[in-house]
Design an enzyme around this catalytic site. Structure first.
Site, PDB file in Angstrom:
ATOM      1  N   HIS A   1       0.863  -1.343  -0.151  1.00 50.62           N
ATOM      2  CA  HIS A   1       0.163  -0.063  -0.087  1.00 50.62           C
ATOM      3  C   HIS A   1       0.946   1.209  -0.140  1.00 50.62           C
ATOM      4  O   HIS A   1       1.959   1.150   0.450  1.00 50.62           O
ATOM      5  CB  HIS A   1      -0.840   0.028   1.255  1.00 50.62           C
ATOM      6  CG  HIS A   1      -2.143  -0.945   1.198  1.00 50.62           C
ATOM      7  ND1 HIS A   1      -3.238  -0.726   1.882  1.00 50.62           N
ATOM      8  CD2 HIS A   1      -2.226  -2.111   0.307  1.00 50.62           C
ATOM      9  CE1 HIS A   1      -3.714  -1.939   1.625  1.00 50.62           C
ATOM     10  NE2 HIS A   1      -3.300  -2.608   0.627  1.00 50.62           N
TER      11      HIS A   1
ATOM     12  N   CYS B   1      -5.958   2.434   5.818  1.00 52.35           N
ATOM     13  CA  CYS B   1      -6.859   1.192   6.208  1.00 52.35           C
ATOM     14  C   CYS B   1      -5.985   0.663   7.238  1.00 52.35           C
ATOM     15  O   CYS B   1      -4.971   1.170   7.982  1.00 52.35           O
ATOM     16  CB  CYS B   1      -6.497  -0.086   4.990  1.00 52.35           C
ATOM     17  SG  CYS B   1      -4.578  -0.566   5.119  1.00 52.35           S
TER      18      CYS B   1
ATOM     19  N   CYS C   1      -2.296  -0.315   7.154  1.00 52.38           N
ATOM     20  CA  CYS C   1      -1.349   0.990   7.027  1.00 52.38           C
ATOM     21  C   CYS C   1      -1.400   1.665   8.583  1.00 52.38           C
ATOM     22  O   CYS C   1      -0.386   2.264   8.682  1.00 52.38           O
ATOM     23  CB  CYS C   1      -1.857   1.725   5.989  1.00 52.38           C
ATOM     24  SG  CYS C   1      -1.454   1.002   4.460  1.00 52.38           S
TER      25      CYS C   1
ATOM     26  N   GLU D   1       1.088   3.880   1.807  1.00 52.80           N
ATOM     27  CA  GLU D   1       1.741   4.246   3.174  1.00 52.80           C
ATOM     28  C   GLU D   1       2.888   3.472   3.710  1.00 52.80           C
ATOM     29  O   GLU D   1       4.123   3.859   3.903  1.00 52.80           O
ATOM     30  CB  GLU D   1       0.675   4.112   4.285  1.00 52.80           C
ATOM     31  CG  GLU D   1      -0.374   5.279   4.368  1.00 52.80           C
ATOM     32  CD  GLU D   1      -1.531   4.559   3.531  1.00 52.80           C
ATOM     33  OE1 GLU D   1      -2.650   5.348   3.550  1.00 52.80           O
ATOM     34  OE2 GLU D   1      -1.245   3.852   2.546  1.00 52.80           O
TER      35      GLU D   1
END
Length: 159
Positions: A56, A86, A89, A58
């Site tokens: 992801h 999310c 993250c 991040e």
């Protein structure tokens, strides 16, 4: 109230999202890490291009910043992410320990285009036997060996 500099940094995170998306690297998410007013890490979602569900924006930005800062923590840093993080993250952010997180779009904005993490939030408080993926403890006595060794290790790096 947003300052001009904060908006510029958010635009950098959004540009990372657009660049990654337009290069077919993954979903429409971008992130930067800032320290002392300078960008020290950049990331965008690379889940589909790397076949890595943890790639992801991040996470990739945190990895980049930590490499660039030669540190496993982001003390004194701020994270600018194009979307509210999310659960994965969020965990990565807490482990990295930045000072602050700025986010652009929200969970509900992401859900509206098919990125809905609500099921994970619902799973977390459930007892293991009620989760949609089974969690079964096996070999605890064996698995405690590294923990016991860690507790005795004198030259460990605490974190």
């Amino acid at each position: 109230m947003c300052t001009t500099k904060k908006l510029e940094f958010m635009e950098e995170a959004v540009n990372a999202a657009l660049k990654g998306m337009n290069n077919n690297e993954g979903g429409p998410f971008g992130c930067i890490v800032v320290k002392d007013g300078k960008i020290v890490g950049r990331g965008n979602n690379k889940v589909t291009s790397t076949n890595d569900p943890t790639a992801h924006a991040e996470v990739t930005a945190i990895r980049d910043a930590c490499k660039n800062l030669n540190s496993f923590q982001l003390d004194g840093c701020e994270i600018y992410t194009s979307c509210e993080p999310c659960p994965m993250c969020l965990g990565a952010i807490y482990w990295a320990r930045p000072d602050k997180v700025y986010y652009g779009s929200s969970q509900s904005d992401a859900a509206a285009i098919g990125f809905d993490d609500e099921f994970i939030y619902k799973e977390i408080p459930l007892p293991y036997e009620e989760r949609s993926i089974q969690f079964i403890q096996v070999g605890r006595d064996v698995a405690l060996k590294p923990f016991n060794e860690w507790a005795k290790k004198e030259d460990k790096t605490e974190y």
